[in-house]
Write a protein that holds these residues in place. Sequence first.
Motif, mmCIF file in Angstrom:
data_model
loop_
_atom_site.group_PDB
_atom_site.id
_atom_site.type_symbol
_atom_site.label_atom_id
_atom_site.label_comp_id
_atom_site.label_asym_id
_atom_site.label_seq_id
_atom_site.Cartn_x
_atom_site.Cartn_y
_atom_site.Cartn_z
ATOM 1 N N UNK A 102 0.442 -5.321 -3.324
ATOM 2 C CA UNK A 102 1.479 -6.105 -2.651
ATOM 3 C C UNK A 102 1.332 -6.060 -1.135
ATOM 4 N N UNK A 103 1.089 -4.891 -0.579
ATOM 5 C CA UNK A 103 0.989 -4.754 0.876
ATOM 6 C C UNK A 103 -0.166 -5.577 1.422
ATOM 7 N N UNK A 104 -1.295 -5.542 0.754
ATOM 8 C CA UNK A 104 -2.449 -6.319 1.199
ATOM 9 C C UNK A 104 -2.183 -7.814 1.110
ATOM 10 N N UNK A 105 -1.569 -8.246 0.031
ATOM 11 C CA UNK A 105 -1.367 -9.680 -0.189
ATOM 12 C C UNK A 105 -0.502 -10.318 0.881
ATOM 13 N N UNK A 106 0.310 -9.518 1.566
ATOM 14 C CA UNK A 106 1.216 -10.067 2.572
ATOM 15 C C UNK A 106 0.487 -10.625 3.784
#
Length: 596
Positions: A122-126
């Motif tokens: 999730x953190x990367x996808x942001x």
Amino acid sequence: MPIYKAPVEDVNFLLNDVFQIDRYDNLPGFSDASADVREAILSEAAKLSEEVLQPLNRVGDLEGCVRHDDGSVTTPKGFKEAFKQVVEGGWLGLSAPTEYGGQGLPITLSQTVTEFQCSANMAFSMYGGLTVGATAALLVHGNAEQKAMYVPKMVAGEWTGTMNLTEPQCGTDLGLLRTKAVKQADGSYKITGTKIFISAGEHDLASNIIHLVLARIEGAPAGIKGVSLFVVPKFLVNADGSPGARNGVTCGSIEHKMGIHGNSTCVMNYDSATGWLIGEENKGMQGMFVMMNEARLGVAVQGLAQSEVAYQNAAAYARDRLQGRALSGVKAPDKPADPIIVHPDVRRTLLSIRAFNEAARAMVVWTSLKSDLAHRSSDPKDRQDADDHLGLMTPVLKGFLTETGFANAVQAQQMYGGHGYIAEQGMEQFVRDARIAMIYEGANGIQALDLVGRKLPRDGGRAVMAFFGEVGAFAKENAGDEAMKPFVAPLSTALGHLQQATTWLMQNAMAKPDNAGAAATDYMHLFGLVTLGYMWAKMAKVVHGKIAATGPTDYLSTKLVTGRFFMERVLPATTTHLARIQSGSATIMELAAEAF
């Protein structure tokens, strides 16, 4: 270590069978997304998410981002190489216009890819998700020069984007913002102020970061009517399109936060930074709402995505973890104990999460199709209907999916017992990461108020009446189908509860606004449950048809059981929500503030 497998089969079922996406081949970009193309894209997206992004999820959580003395930020180990693969794969431009270097494919397809990436990391996808949102705002409200200068590089992933709204003294109430803009002789503006909670505000993944910033021009009206939107690049752009001199915008610090550690959430300081007006003066919220609505759908997907990956890990654990014996007798006599999947309460928990995930995914696909219609249809009536749907469903999606998604992550963690509380299992990270989705892009209480206060009465209630009409017509059409009764009867009851709640609000909220405020969250959840029930009924209709045509399969049979569980064990919660709504606001507002 946590696992993740992208739900490609479920997405294909929704795209091909439930919503029959090929029917929309008359819309731009849809004919290019043929079944074989979709299959290839989903397969590659799954591979990227499972093999590249998921292994970095815990790395990002443990390492976080590091701010250096010069204000630069380093992302966790492996993020830069992974982002390069995202860029080289063209993933940021999947549904972007072809004239700016995108592939022009349906938003519906790109949202499914977003789910995979959010579940995996999730953190990367942001980093990419915010860039897509900023690009959308520039495409709608930017002038020709701004689009030509920024959009192609953002679509390509060479540059990334952010949205800068929040300040220490203002979050929801953006009329309180203090960041100021002073107009210069050349038409540019000097932007000065501090923004907080800026996701991906500074990092080492791209050669430039394009900030979209809300600020108040000197002499502008007070409040929200005096807010304007500006594009403020990290590096000023040279005539040849390359990054030039460093602009007056720096990362003052990285926020120390509960989750999404792999994303650099920054305090951004603007010190006479050069920016350019997007759209008209004092009309900044129009442009920012384009980005925020994109972001709210993306955040809804985050709620679903964390629920999905938490479920997958909890289900795998429940099949393997030996503990106690089944109430109905020993199930694994060759082992010292039975796996906990034999226990009814474990199954109840897992089915509750799974039943939500599959219907929520359908809800996302349904609404994404409406977004495609709103942007691509040549029929004004279709565009209006689709826009009505988006306006109504956006707060429901954002609020209901993120709130339930977080609760599901907690319940999935519970399956592990004490092991779920230990970091190595990864379950506590899913809980921490999921928590932010309820807060940013408009806290869920605000989403509920938006639904009740703005979206319901908009255009004389046209959108909600269309929803009632569609669901009611489906129930009536299938009422005589014996196989559909386990779905249609509960759906009709739940729809009745929603209609009663809507009527109650119409009769009691105008004269006493606190009634609307007291009912808002329950109404949002009631609306979400009815929508998921409708999704399950639509899926069940398709499943029965496929079984009649080609016979049962494990996938189809499992789908029906999961749907029946939702109708029997989850959807009846509409009764409670209705009762709460109809109780009004008297007891909520009775106590003096000092009594709390």
